[in-house]
Design a protein around this motif. Structure first.
Motif, mmCIF file in Angstrom:
data_model
loop_
_atom_site.group_PDB
_atom_site.id
_atom_site.type_symbol
_atom_site.label_atom_id
_atom_site.label_comp_id
_atom_site.label_asym_id
_atom_site.label_seq_id
_atom_site.Cartn_x
_atom_site.Cartn_y
_atom_site.Cartn_z
ATOM 1 N N PHE A 84 128.212 40.471 -67.210
ATOM 2 C CA PHE A 84 126.998 41.026 -67.798
ATOM 3 C C PHE A 84 125.831 40.937 -66.816
ATOM 4 C CE2 PHE A 84 129.419 39.127 -71.386
ATOM 5 C CZ PHE A 84 129.690 40.301 -72.093
ATOM 6 N N PRO A 85 124.815 41.791 -67.006
ATOM 7 C CA PRO A 85 123.635 41.704 -66.140
ATOM 8 C C PRO A 85 122.814 40.450 -66.431
ATOM 9 C CG PRO A 85 123.262 43.283 -67.891
ATOM 10 C CD PRO A 85 124.704 42.882 -67.989
ATOM 11 N N PHE A 86 122.877 39.985 -67.682
ATOM 12 C CA PHE A 86 122.116 38.817 -68.132
ATOM 13 C C PHE A 86 122.672 38.413 -69.498
ATOM 14 C CE2 PHE A 86 119.667 42.814 -68.455
ATOM 15 C CZ PHE A 86 119.871 43.095 -69.800
ATOM 16 N N ARG A 87 122.251 37.286 -69.994
ATOM 17 C CA ARG A 87 122.637 36.910 -71.356
ATOM 18 C C ARG A 87 121.984 37.930 -72.294
ATOM 19 N NH1 ARG A 87 125.270 32.158 -71.175
ATOM 20 N NH2 ARG A 87 124.799 30.767 -69.418
ATOM 21 N N MET A 88 122.785 38.539 -73.132
ATOM 22 C CA MET A 88 122.316 39.697 -73.880
ATOM 23 C C MET A 88 121.629 39.292 -75.177
ATOM 24 S SD MET A 88 125.174 42.455 -72.750
ATOM 25 C CE MET A 88 123.985 43.680 -72.226
ATOM 26 N N THR A 89 120.578 38.503 -75.009
ATOM 27 C CA THR A 89 119.751 38.072 -76.122
ATOM 28 C C THR A 89 118.761 39.174 -76.479
ATOM 29 O OG1 THR A 89 118.105 37.117 -74.646
ATOM 30 C CG2 THR A 89 119.931 35.687 -75.323
ATOM 31 N N ALA A 90 118.139 39.047 -77.632
ATOM 32 C CA ALA A 90 117.129 40.026 -78.035
ATOM 33 C C ALA A 90 115.980 40.056 -77.032
ATOM 34 C CB ALA A 90 116.618 39.681 -79.435
ATOM 35 N N ALA A 91 115.572 38.891 -76.542
ATOM 36 C CA ALA A 91 114.464 38.835 -75.586
ATOM 37 C C ALA A 91 114.800 39.574 -74.301
ATOM 38 C CB ALA A 91 114.105 37.383 -75.292
ATOM 39 N N MET A 96 117.168 41.932 -73.837
ATOM 40 C CA MET A 96 117.344 43.362 -74.097
ATOM 41 C C MET A 96 115.989 44.048 -74.236
ATOM 42 S SD MET A 96 120.582 43.959 -73.915
ATOM 43 C CE MET A 96 120.794 45.594 -74.639
ATOM 44 N N ALA A 97 115.033 43.366 -74.839
ATOM 45 C CA ALA A 97 113.688 43.939 -74.962
ATOM 46 C C ALA A 97 113.033 44.084 -73.587
ATOM 47 C CB ALA A 97 112.832 43.059 -75.875
ATOM 48 N N ARG A 98 113.257 43.137 -72.708
ATOM 49 C CA ARG A 98 112.683 43.216 -71.359
ATOM 50 C C ARG A 98 113.153 44.461 -70.619
ATOM 51 N NH1 ARG A 98 114.940 38.538 -68.336
ATOM 52 N NH2 ARG A 98 113.652 39.292 -66.608
ATOM 53 N N TYR A 99 114.414 44.847 -70.843
ATOM 54 C CA TYR A 99 115.020 45.951 -70.082
ATOM 55 C C TYR A 99 115.180 47.221 -70.916
ATOM 56 C CZ TYR A 99 116.031 42.580 -66.418
ATOM 57 O OH TYR A 99 115.907 41.646 -65.404
ATOM 58 N N ARG A 100 114.412 47.353 -71.992
ATOM 59 C CA ARG A 100 114.612 48.479 -72.903
ATOM 60 C C ARG A 100 114.279 49.829 -72.270
ATOM 61 N NH1 ARG A 100 110.025 45.783 -74.151
ATOM 62 N NH2 ARG A 100 108.091 46.966 -74.496
ATOM 63 N N PRO A 148 116.954 52.395 -66.696
ATOM 64 C CA PRO A 148 117.942 53.487 -66.713
ATOM 65 C C PRO A 148 119.351 53.041 -67.069
ATOM 66 C CG PRO A 148 117.228 52.985 -64.471
ATOM 67 C CD PRO A 148 116.293 52.268 -65.387
ATOM 68 N N ASN A 149 119.644 51.740 -66.959
ATOM 69 C CA ASN A 149 120.974 51.234 -67.308
ATOM 70 C C ASN A 149 121.063 50.749 -68.753
ATOM 71 O OD1 ASN A 149 122.292 51.225 -64.516
ATOM 72 N ND2 ASN A 149 120.448 50.024 -64.131
ATOM 73 N N TYR A 150 120.005 50.925 -69.523
ATOM 74 C CA TYR A 150 119.939 50.320 -70.856
ATOM 75 C C TYR A 150 121.049 50.814 -71.782
ATOM 76 C CZ TYR A 150 117.971 48.588 -75.245
ATOM 77 O OH TYR A 150 117.782 47.949 -76.442
ATOM 78 N N ALA A 151 121.358 52.102 -71.763
ATOM 79 C CA ALA A 151 122.412 52.625 -72.651
ATOM 80 C C ALA A 151 123.758 51.974 -72.326
ATOM 81 C CB ALA A 151 122.506 54.143 -72.518
ATOM 82 N N PHE A 152 124.045 51.784 -71.044
ATOM 83 C CA PHE A 152 125.285 51.125 -70.634
ATOM 84 C C PHE A 152 125.302 49.688 -71.135
ATOM 85 C CE2 PHE A 152 127.366 48.454 -67.351
ATOM 86 C CZ PHE A 152 128.664 48.897 -67.501
ATOM 87 N N TRP A 153 124.175 49.008 -70.996
ATOM 88 C CA TRP A 153 124.114 47.610 -71.421
ATOM 89 C C TRP A 153 124.230 47.468 -72.936
ATOM 90 C CZ3 TRP A 153 119.422 46.624 -67.701
ATOM 91 C CH2 TRP A 153 119.914 46.484 -66.401
ATOM 92 N N THR A 164 106.892 38.626 -71.810
ATOM 93 C CA THR A 164 108.146 38.120 -71.246
ATOM 94 C C THR A 164 108.085 38.192 -69.732
ATOM 95 O OG1 THR A 164 109.122 40.321 -71.383
ATOM 96 C CG2 THR A 164 109.487 38.846 -73.247
ATOM 97 N N PRO A 165 108.973 37.495 -69.032
ATOM 98 C CA PRO A 165 109.011 37.639 -67.570
ATOM 99 C C PRO A 165 109.312 39.076 -67.166
ATOM 100 C CG PRO A 165 110.306 35.748 -68.306
ATOM 101 C CD PRO A 165 109.931 36.511 -69.534
ATOM 102 N N ALA A 166 108.797 39.473 -66.027
ATOM 103 C CA ALA A 166 109.018 40.840 -65.548
ATOM 104 C C ALA A 166 110.504 41.064 -65.277
ATOM 105 C CB ALA A 166 108.220 41.088 -64.276
ATOM 106 N N PRO A 167 111.001 42.258 -65.535
ATOM 107 C CA PRO A 167 112.417 42.548 -65.252
ATOM 108 C C PRO A 167 112.716 42.417 -63.765
ATOM 109 C CG PRO A 167 111.455 44.235 -66.669
ATOM 110 C CD PRO A 167 110.320 43.400 -66.164
#
Length: 426
Positions: free
Chosen positions: A190-197, A199-203, A206-211, A287-290
């Motif tokens: 995974f790119p990161f732990r797929m927590t709500a926080a 996922m919101a950072r990377y919403r 361009p890779n969001y649909a894949f994630w 949140t921290p910057a992506p």
């Protein structure tokens, strides 16, 4: 709300359906065992015993890029998995986001399977195993690449690299699980732990649909603590689906009608409700910057071209180029060449060419200087001799007033005449 044990049993049923796979030859497994002299440390063995994990029970690996972690999960006697070891990834290359093509230097993300034949006991990187890229999803989407590993030596060009001590333990977990009868173990990258926080950072990425697609498999594991059954249809991952009438999944074909145990569906819906509330809250929070992510196939192609040039030994920027959000290509100023036979050969060719060019320029400059000298000499030879300049004109009055003077004569005759003139008052 069904009990977790019921959910786990449902997950185990689904997981059992995914265990189809060819058995490796005995000689392959013997080679695995012969190399595998490394052992799991006594401290971990004691923890396994405390968690009711048989020594040879199945394993699973989870990778989180942003956090830089590789976790080993092991099956307990009740069939559910628990984490038994966590390692800091020594090095991984590329950015967050999937691997697209050969040479893009991206470490893969997705769901992969490792069988005994993918273990590399004689790897040049101490120990290694091939994660199985490209899988059915990658191939269906035209993604390419080869020899993507988890290995030692702490050096990466698209792999997940560990220290030698770490890979020895990770390798031993896989070896022991195969000895216990596991035919393949799952890797979830995974790119990161797929927590709500997160996922919101990377919403807006361009890779969001894949994630989001990967997150479904992530969530099933979080709910059941059992590896999800993974299939591919319509060029996308599907999880924990049992096709009706035994219809097979086609990676590029339409998804067949499928079912899930009711207990699993209910648990998933409950989990999603909690997640959606947490996501909505996280969108509003600071949140921290992506972190940097790969900007699709276009950036992958740019990096791949850089990799090819580098492999040929050409001078290229030290770091791979990247595609900015505005479409511009960012390139570092420092240039360099790979230290390899190809690089040294290219350096020698360029040095010889530079010397040849220098000699040619020196010959050209010498010829130009010689031609200029000849032209100057010829011009001087053909130039007319200038007449002597006349003395300044004297006025008529000055000429009339001045007595005539005989021109001075030199020599013997001149001296005699001068003496005679003095005798006679001249």
């Amino acid at each position: 709300m069904p009990k977790l044990a019921t959910i786990a049993r449902a997950g185990l049923l689904i997981g059992a359906l995914a265990m189809a796979g060819c058995s490796e030859s005995q000689s392959t497994f013997e080679g695995l065992a012969a190399k595998g002299e490394v052992h799991i440390p006594p401290k971990i063995l004691a923890e396994m015993k405390a968690k009711d994990m048989p020594r040879n029970s199945p394993v699973l690996a989870r990778i989180f890029k942003e956090e830089g972690k590789l976790e080993i999960w092991k099956q307990k006697a009740n069939g559910r998995y628990d984490v038994i070891a966590s390692y800091d990834i020594c090095k991984w290359s590329g950015k967050l986001g999937p691997k697209y093509i050969e040479g893009d230097r991206q470490a893969p993300e997705g769901f992969y399977s490792v069988r005994p034949g993918q273990m590399k006991p004689n790897s040049q990187y101490h120990l290694a195993f091939n994660i199985g890229y490209p899988n059915a999803y990658d191939r269906a989407n035209g993604r390419t690449g080869s020899n993507l590993m988890v290995h030692g030596a702490c050096s990466s060009s698209g792999c997940y690299s560990m220290t030698d001590a770490q890979i020895e333990q990770i390798y031993a977990f896989g070896r022991d699980a195969f000895a216990g009868g596991q035919t393949e173990f799952q890797i979830q990258a995974f790119p990161f732990r797929m927590t709500a926080a997160n996922m919101a950072r990377y919403r807006t990425d361009p890779n969001y649909a894949f994630w989001k697609m990967l997150k479904e498999g992530y969530d099933y594991f979080e709910i059941t603590k059992v590896p999800p059954k993974v299939d591919v249809c319509e060029k996308r991952y599907v999880f924990n689906r049992i096709p009706e009438n035994g219809t097979p999944f086609s990676p590029t074909g339409a998804c067949p009608a499928s079912t899930q145990p009711d207990s699993l569906k209910m648990a998933f819906q409950t989990y999603q409700s909690s997640y959606e509330a947490a996501f909505a809250s996280a969108v509003k929070a600071s949140t921290p910057a992506p972190k940097p992510t790969i900007n699709g196939i276009k950036e992958a192609n740019i990096v791949s071209d850089w990799t090819k040039q580098r492999a040929r030994g050409e001078r290229v920027p030290i770091e791979p180029p990247s595609l900015e959000a505005d479409g511009s290509v960012k390139v570092t100023g420092r240039m360099g060449r790979i230290d390899s036979p190809a690089g040294r050969r290219m350096a020698a060719l360029e040095a010889a060419e530079a010397e040849k060019q220098k000699i040619a320029e020196e010959k050209k400059r010498a010829a130009e200087e010689k031609a200029a000298a000849i032209a100057l000499a010829k011009a001087q030879k053909n130039a007319p001799v200038p007449a002597p300049s006349p003395a300044p004109a004297e006025t008529a009055e000055a000429v009339a007033a001045a007595p005539a003077e005989a021109p001075e004569r030199t020599g013997l005759l001149g001296g005699v005449r001068k003496r005679m003139a003095s005798l006679f008052g001249g």
